[in-house]
Motif scaffolding. Structure first.
Motif, PDB file in Angstrom:
ATOM      1  N   GLN A 189     156.976   3.062-108.228  1.00  0.00           N
ATOM      2  CA  GLN A 189     155.649   2.448-108.260  1.00  0.00           C
ATOM      3  C   GLN A 189     155.444   1.695-109.570  1.00  0.00           C
ATOM      4  N   ALA A 190     155.867   2.282-110.680  1.00  0.00           N
ATOM      5  CA  ALA A 190     155.740   1.617-111.981  1.00  0.00           C
ATOM      6  C   ALA A 190     156.585   0.351-112.025  1.00  0.00           C
ATOM      7  N   LYS A 191     157.759   0.409-111.449  1.00  0.00           N
ATOM      8  CA  LYS A 191     158.650  -0.748-111.387  1.00  0.00           C
ATOM      9  C   LYS A 191     157.993  -1.875-110.591  1.00  0.00           C
ATOM     10  N   LYS A 192     157.417  -1.523-109.454  1.00  0.00           N
ATOM     11  CA  LYS A 192     156.756  -2.521-108.606  1.00  0.00           C
ATOM     12  C   LYS A 192     155.557  -3.128-109.327  1.00  0.00           C
ATOM     13  N   GLU A 193     154.752  -2.300-109.949  1.00  0.00           N
ATOM     14  CA  GLU A 193     153.571  -2.798-110.663  1.00  0.00           C
ATOM     15  C   GLU A 193     153.970  -3.701-111.823  1.00  0.00           C
ATOM     16  N   GLY A 194     155.045  -3.363-112.508  1.00  0.00           N
ATOM     17  CA  GLY A 194     155.528  -4.205-113.598  1.00  0.00           C
ATOM     18  C   GLY A 194     155.950  -5.574-113.101  1.00  0.00           C
ATOM     19  N   ARG A 195     156.630  -5.598-111.977  1.00  0.00           N
ATOM     20  CA  ARG A 195     157.051  -6.875-111.392  1.00  0.00           C
ATOM     21  C   ARG A 195     155.849  -7.676-110.920  1.00  0.00           C
ATOM     22  N   GLN A 196     154.874  -7.001-110.332  1.00  0.00           N
ATOM     23  CA  GLN A 196     153.666  -7.696-109.891  1.00  0.00           C
ATOM     24  C   GLN A 196     152.957  -8.347-111.076  1.00  0.00           C
ATOM     25  N   ASP A 197     152.847  -7.617-112.167  1.00  0.00           N
ATOM     26  CA  ASP A 197     152.197  -8.153-113.362  1.00  0.00           C
ATOM     27  C   ASP A 197     152.940  -9.371-113.901  1.00  0.00           C
ATOM     28  N   LEU A 198     154.258  -9.278-113.963  1.00  0.00           N
ATOM     29  CA  LEU A 198     155.055 -10.394-114.456  1.00  0.00           C
ATOM     30  C   LEU A 198     154.914 -11.607-113.547  1.00  0.00           C
ATOM     31  N   ILE A 199     155.000 -11.404-112.245  1.00  0.00           N
ATOM     32  CA  ILE A 199     154.855 -12.503-111.287  1.00  0.00           C
ATOM     33  C   ILE A 199     153.487 -13.156-111.453  1.00  0.00           C
ATOM     34  N   GLN A 200     152.457 -12.343-111.606  1.00  0.00           N
ATOM     35  CA  GLN A 200     151.104 -12.892-111.761  1.00  0.00           C
ATOM     36  C   GLN A 200     150.993 -13.742-113.025  1.00  0.00           C
ATOM     37  N   ARG A 201     151.556 -13.277-114.120  1.00  0.00           N
ATOM     38  CA  ARG A 201     151.516 -14.063-115.365  1.00  0.00           C
ATOM     39  C   ARG A 201     152.287 -15.365-115.213  1.00  0.00           C
ATOM     40  N   LEU A 202     153.443 -15.300-114.567  1.00  0.00           N
ATOM     41  CA  LEU A 202     154.245 -16.504-114.365  1.00  0.00           C
ATOM     42  C   LEU A 202     153.527 -17.501-113.455  1.00  0.00           C
ATOM     43  N   LEU A 203     152.893 -16.991-112.403  1.00  0.00           N
ATOM     44  CA  LEU A 203     152.144 -17.873-111.507  1.00  0.00           C
ATOM     45  C   LEU A 203     150.970 -18.517-112.230  1.00  0.00           C
ATOM     46  N   GLU A 222     161.562  16.181-108.836  1.00  0.00           N
ATOM     47  CA  GLU A 222     162.376  14.970-108.892  1.00  0.00           C
ATOM     48  C   GLU A 222     161.901  13.885-107.924  1.00  0.00           C
ATOM     49  N   PRO A 223     161.608  14.207-106.647  1.00  0.00           N
ATOM     50  CA  PRO A 223     161.125  13.147-105.746  1.00  0.00           C
ATOM     51  C   PRO A 223     159.818  12.517-106.221  1.00  0.00           C
ATOM     52  N   LEU A 224     158.951  13.327-106.831  1.00  0.00           N
ATOM     53  CA  LEU A 224     157.690  12.791-107.350  1.00  0.00           C
ATOM     54  C   LEU A 224     157.943  11.824-108.497  1.00  0.00           C
ATOM     55  N   TYR A 225     158.870  12.180-109.391  1.00  0.00           N
ATOM     56  CA  TYR A 225     159.208  11.297-110.505  1.00  0.00           C
ATOM     57  C   TYR A 225     159.822  10.002-109.988  1.00  0.00           C
ATOM     58  N   GLN A 226     160.678  10.119-108.979  1.00  0.00           N
ATOM     59  CA  GLN A 226     161.319   8.939-108.401  1.00  0.00           C
ATOM     60  C   GLN A 226     160.259   8.001-107.814  1.00  0.00           C
ATOM     61  N   ARG A 227     159.318   8.563-107.086  1.00  0.00           N
ATOM     62  CA  ARG A 227     158.245   7.759-106.492  1.00  0.00           C
ATOM     63  C   ARG A 227     157.412   7.086-107.583  1.00  0.00           C
ATOM     64  N   ASP A 228     157.093   7.825-108.629  1.00  0.00           N
ATOM     65  CA  ASP A 228     156.310   7.266-109.722  1.00  0.00           C
ATOM     66  C   ASP A 228     157.061   6.143-110.433  1.00  0.00           C
ATOM     67  N   ARG A 229     158.388   6.325-110.613  1.00  0.00           N
ATOM     68  CA  ARG A 229     159.204   5.282-111.251  1.00  0.00           C
ATOM     69  C   ARG A 229     159.233   4.030-110.400  1.00  0.00           C
TER      70      ARG A 229
END
Length: 75
Positions: free
Chosen positions: A13-27, A4-11
């Motif tokens: 990280q995926a959430k952060k990467e998704g936001r980074q991608d969106l911010i980059q496209r918007l910028l 469970e902690p590994l899945y939480q960490r992966d989720r």
């Protein structure tokens, strides 16, 4: 071993990467292509900072606005 902690960490990280991608496209759309050093600084932001950047970028008109915003985050 609990996975469970590994899945939480992966989720998170995926959430952060998704936001980074969106911010980059918007910028890219708002102020044009950003250079690698700025992208690196954006990738170092927390999820909360990425959310704040997502709102702030609506007021940006050039790369200097992004640089100023990023400089204020390290204070």
């Amino acid at each position: 071993m609990r996975l469970e902690p590994l899945y939480q960490r992966d989720r998170e990280q995926a959430k952060k990467e998704g936001r980074q991608d969106l911010i980059q496209r918007l910028l890219n759309r708002r102020i044009g292509k950003t250079d690698a050093s700025l992208i690196g600084r954006i990738k170092g932001l927390s999820i909360e900072q990425l959310e704040n950047l997502g709102e702030a970028l609506l007021d940006f008109s050039n790369v200097a606005d992004l640089e100023n915003w990023l400089n204020q985050q390290s204070i």
